[in-house]
Write a protein that holds these residues in place. Structure first.
Motif, mmCIF file in Angstrom:
data_model
loop_
_atom_site.group_PDB
_atom_site.id
_atom_site.type_symbol
_atom_site.label_atom_id
_atom_site.label_comp_id
_atom_site.label_asym_id
_atom_site.label_seq_id
_atom_site.Cartn_x
_atom_site.Cartn_y
_atom_site.Cartn_z
ATOM 1 N N PRO A 101 0.801 -1.228 0.000
ATOM 2 C CA PRO A 101 0.000 0.000 0.000
ATOM 3 C C PRO A 101 0.831 1.275 0.000
ATOM 4 O O PRO A 101 0.355 2.336 -0.379
ATOM 5 C CB PRO A 101 -0.850 -0.125 1.258
ATOM 6 N N CYS A 102 2.077 1.210 0.466
ATOM 7 C CA CYS A 102 3.037 2.312 0.407
ATOM 8 C C CYS A 102 4.394 1.716 0.747
ATOM 9 O O CYS A 102 4.551 0.493 0.775
ATOM 10 C CB CYS A 102 2.656 3.470 1.332
ATOM 11 N N GLY A 103 5.398 2.541 1.013
ATOM 12 C CA GLY A 103 6.700 2.010 1.375
ATOM 13 C C GLY A 103 7.791 2.504 0.455
ATOM 14 O O GLY A 103 7.519 3.045 -0.619
ATOM 15 N N ASP A 104 9.049 2.301 0.886
ATOM 16 C CA ASP A 104 10.181 2.781 0.108
ATOM 17 C C ASP A 104 11.246 1.714 -0.106
ATOM 18 O O ASP A 104 12.378 2.032 -0.490
ATOM 19 C CB ASP A 104 10.804 4.017 0.771
ATOM 20 N N ILE A 105 10.912 0.440 0.140
ATOM 21 C CA ILE A 105 11.834 -0.664 -0.122
ATOM 22 C C ILE A 105 11.165 -1.597 -1.132
ATOM 23 O O ILE A 105 10.052 -2.069 -0.904
ATOM 24 C CB ILE A 105 12.178 -1.431 1.164
ATOM 25 N N ASP A 106 11.848 -1.861 -2.237
ATOM 26 C CA ASP A 106 11.275 -2.671 -3.314
ATOM 27 C C ASP A 106 12.370 -3.547 -3.927
ATOM 28 O O ASP A 106 13.331 -3.014 -4.484
ATOM 29 C CB ASP A 106 10.674 -1.748 -4.382
ATOM 30 N N PRO A 107 12.228 -4.901 -3.810
ATOM 31 C CA PRO A 107 11.190 -5.632 -3.094
ATOM 32 C C PRO A 107 11.432 -5.591 -1.591
ATOM 33 O O PRO A 107 12.509 -5.194 -1.141
ATOM 34 C CB PRO A 107 11.333 -7.048 -3.638
ATOM 35 N N LEU A 108 10.440 -6.055 -0.841
ATOM 36 C CA LEU A 108 10.524 -6.078 0.617
ATOM 37 C C LEU A 108 10.721 -7.518 1.077
ATOM 38 O O LEU A 108 9.845 -8.360 0.888
ATOM 39 C CB LEU A 108 9.247 -5.494 1.225
ATOM 40 N N GLY A 109 11.902 -7.783 1.643
ATOM 41 C CA GLY A 109 12.225 -9.134 2.066
ATOM 42 C C GLY A 109 12.649 -9.179 3.517
ATOM 43 O O GLY A 109 11.834 -9.045 4.420
ATOM 44 N N ILE A 110 13.954 -9.340 3.771
ATOM 45 C CA ILE A 110 14.483 -9.312 5.132
ATOM 46 C C ILE A 110 15.095 -7.938 5.357
ATOM 47 O O ILE A 110 16.077 -7.572 4.719
ATOM 48 C CB ILE A 110 15.543 -10.412 5.353
ATOM 49 N N THR A 111 14.507 -7.158 6.266
ATOM 50 C CA THR A 111 14.947 -5.785 6.524
ATOM 51 C C THR A 111 15.586 -5.651 7.898
ATOM 52 O O THR A 111 16.629 -5.025 8.050
ATOM 53 C CB THR A 111 13.762 -4.813 6.397
ATOM 54 N N GLY A 112 14.961 -6.207 8.913
ATOM 55 C CA GLY A 112 15.499 -6.100 10.273
ATOM 56 C C GLY A 112 16.797 -6.871 10.429
ATOM 57 O O GLY A 112 16.976 -7.948 9.836
ATOM 58 N N THR A 113 17.729 -6.352 11.236
ATOM 59 C CA THR A 113 18.994 -7.034 11.494
ATOM 60 C C THR A 113 18.750 -8.362 12.200
ATOM 61 O O THR A 113 17.968 -8.451 13.151
ATOM 62 C CB THR A 113 19.915 -6.154 12.347
ATOM 63 N N MET A 114 19.435 -9.390 11.722
ATOM 64 C CA MET A 114 19.303 -10.720 12.299
ATOM 65 C C MET A 114 19.933 -10.774 13.693
ATOM 66 O O MET A 114 20.576 -9.822 14.133
ATOM 67 C CB MET A 114 19.976 -11.746 11.382
ATOM 68 N N ALA A 115 19.768 -11.904 14.371
ATOM 69 C CA ALA A 115 20.399 -12.118 15.674
ATOM 70 C C ALA A 115 20.855 -13.564 15.767
ATOM 71 O O ALA A 115 20.141 -14.484 15.335
ATOM 72 C CB ALA A 115 19.441 -11.787 16.813
ATOM 73 N N TYR A 116 22.038 -13.768 16.337
ATOM 74 C CA TYR A 116 22.630 -15.100 16.472
ATOM 75 C C TYR A 116 22.423 -15.618 17.887
ATOM 76 O O TYR A 116 22.563 -14.879 18.864
ATOM 77 C CB TYR A 116 24.123 -15.040 16.161
ATOM 78 N N ASP A 117 22.097 -16.907 17.981
ATOM 79 C CA ASP A 117 21.903 -17.553 19.276
ATOM 80 C C ASP A 117 23.013 -18.573 19.489
ATOM 81 O O ASP A 117 23.102 -19.580 18.763
ATOM 82 C CB ASP A 117 20.543 -18.240 19.319
ATOM 83 N N ALA A 118 23.873 -18.329 20.469
ATOM 84 C CA ALA A 118 25.009 -19.218 20.710
ATOM 85 C C ALA A 118 24.583 -20.589 21.217
ATOM 86 O O ALA A 118 25.335 -21.563 21.061
ATOM 87 C CB ALA A 118 25.962 -18.565 21.718
ATOM 88 N N GLN A 119 23.394 -20.693 21.814
ATOM 89 C CA GLN A 119 22.945 -21.978 22.336
ATOM 90 C C GLN A 119 22.539 -22.933 21.219
ATOM 91 O O GLN A 119 22.927 -24.102 21.212
ATOM 92 C CB GLN A 119 21.767 -21.769 23.301
ATOM 93 N N THR A 120 21.763 -22.453 20.270
ATOM 94 C CA THR A 120 21.296 -23.299 19.167
ATOM 95 C C THR A 120 22.213 -23.239 17.952
ATOM 96 O O THR A 120 22.079 -24.041 17.036
ATOM 97 C CB THR A 120 19.884 -22.882 18.721
ATOM 98 N N LYS A 121 23.133 -22.246 17.933
ATOM 99 C CA LYS A 121 24.001 -21.976 16.784
ATOM 100 C C LYS A 121 23.206 -21.676 15.525
ATOM 101 O O LYS A 121 23.604 -21.994 14.404
ATOM 102 C CB LYS A 121 24.990 -23.129 16.569
ATOM 103 N N LEU A 122 22.069 -21.010 15.739
ATOM 104 C CA LEU A 122 21.232 -20.560 14.621
ATOM 105 C C LEU A 122 21.287 -19.042 14.532
ATOM 106 O O LEU A 122 21.381 -18.347 15.551
ATOM 107 C CB LEU A 122 19.775 -20.992 14.826
#
Length: 443
Positions: free
Chosen positions: A112-133
């Motif tokens: 409906p609006c926006g300024d990112i095209d295409p819109l996929g993964i925008t937020g910064t990821m985070a690593y989990d040392a326990q699961t190694k994911l």
């Protein structure tokens, strides 16, 4: 380490076709596992080796723009694109070790609006040392929001589940805020698209890192808007998560928008602060939601500094945010967008006219505004190697500034960068997401 375009291209092809040539990474204190390195979002990296120069080491062209801050785990740089692909790159060469394509992004024409095209993964990821994911939220066809957990060693997608915002039209929500991993859960904040269109309501959703178990959520108690979208996400201080909330719909009855909120681990709100100008801020888009709360620590204990679009800085007590008008101190600073870098009582703040140095007296609450950096250096800064690293997004330039007086120590053209770009610094290298991939620099 400089590499020719031909050598780099060959390395990328070999890595893509020949499996994983690098050992599975071992995490340590030199890593950068989340936005601004730690869950408090200090952006305070290693002091050595000292950073006094900049030279391009390599450039990896990926399948889309990298809006989130790259992460570093061991020998790997992790980056996610707006084409819904997660990559692991060799930290010294930029060669692709693996990639995981996790969805089909939403074309701008379907939004409906926006300024990112295409819109996929925008937020910064985070690593989990326990699961190694490494965890990411992919936006995909129809506006779906999917949490994925990708094995950092192999690139295998080991977790996938829907994490939709609780209220409103899912297509109107954008997941721009950095993710937080804490105590076995992933925390995901939602705001709206650029333009504040359609029916979105700010919220935070959490999911177990195991993939099993119920989702938990908090929704801003407004009828519309109240987005939680600052690229730095939430800040963990003690046992609470602190988020800044954008403008809401009301100008008469307080609706929980234009606030700093404290949430417990179950996402129950335990406190809030709102400026006494909230009713004027809401219709004029002058809310606090553009900056993530920053923790400063000094002789007077821990305090929170926050400044949003109106340009007024506030000092808050994290133990008692104070409600409406309950700040410990305030003063004009600048309009702030993104996350600050913090060392003790000193902040380097991403103002809309260039980075500024700000100090907070944690006893009196007094705010002092210091030097002002280059006008275009509006990206979220970090402090590493004894220098302030900050991106001029419009010019595509990475600056190294002296933290004492702001004078420029070095600069380097890195190409076009997304709004709010923030460098990552680990083991003598810096990494910046661009509109075409990732650039690495030697310092």
């Amino acid at each position: 380490m400089r590499r020719s375009a031909a050598v780099l291209a060959a390395a990328l092809v070999l890595a893509a076709c020949g499996g994983d040539p690098a050992p599975v990474p071992t995490a340590d204190n030199a890593d950068w596992p989340t936005y601004h390195r730690d869950n408090a979002r200090t952006g305070n990296g290693p002091s050595a080796p000292p950073a006094t120069r900049l030279a391009k080491a390599w450039e990896a062209r990926l399948d889309g723009a990298v809006y989130g801050q790259p992460l570093v785990i061991g020998t790997r740089v992790l980056a996610a694109t707006e084409n819904d692909t997660v990559y692991a790159l060799d930290a010294r060469s930029g060669a692709v070790l693996w990639s995981a394509h996790v969805g089909t992004p939403v074309p701008g024409s379907a939004l409906p609006c926006g300024d990112i095209d295409p819109l996929g993964i925008t937020g910064t990821m985070a690593y989990d040392a326990q699961t190694k994911l490494v965890f990411a939220v992919a936006e995909s066809t129809g506006g779906a929001h999917t949490l994925v957990g990708v094995d950092v060693g192999s690139g295998e997608v080991r977790l996938r589940r829907a994490v939709e915002p609780p209220l409103g039209d899912r297509l109107a929500h954008q997941q721009r805020a950095a993710l937080t991993v804490r105590a076995g859960r992933v925390y995901i904040a939602y705001g709206g698209l650029a333009g504040d269109c359609a029916n979105y309501i700010g919220s935070v959703v959490s999911a177990p890192t195991s993939g099993d178990g119920e989702l938990q959520s908090y929704t801003v108690p407004t009828s519309r808007q109240g987005g939680i979208w600052s690229p730095a996400g939430g800040a963990v201080i003690g046992q609470r998560l602190y988020y800044a909330v954008g403008n809401g719909a009301s100008t008469t009855t307080f609706d929980g928008s234009d606030t700093v909120i404290a949430l417990d681990q179950s996402l129950r709100r335990t406190g809030y602060f709102a400026p006494d100008t909230w009713a004027e801020d809401n219709p004029d888009d002058l809310d606090l939601g553009s900056m993530t709360p920053a923790l400063v620590s000094g002789p007077g204990g821990d305090k929170i500094f926050i400044a949003g679009k109106r340009g007024v800085g506030y000092v808050l007590d994290p133990a008692d945010l104070g409600g409406i008008g309950g700040q410990r101190a305030k003063r004009e600073v600048c309009a702030v967008f993104g996350g600050a870098a913090v060392a003790g009582t000193t902040l380097f703040v991403p103002c809309d006219d260039g980075v500024r140095k700000v100090t907070v007296d944690t006893t009196s609450g007094r705010i002092t505004v210091g030097w002002h950096g280059p006008d275009g250096a509006t990206g979220s800064p970090v402090l590493a190697g004894g220098s302030v690293w900050v991106v001029d997004v419009g010019a595509g330039v990475l600056h190294l500034l002296d933290p004492a007086d702001g004078h420029e120590r070095a600069r380097l053209d890195i190409g076009r960068a997304p709004h709010f770009a923030s460098p990552t610094v680990a083991r003598g290298y810096g990494y910046v997401g661009t509109l075409t991939g990732v650039v690495a620099v030697e310092s």
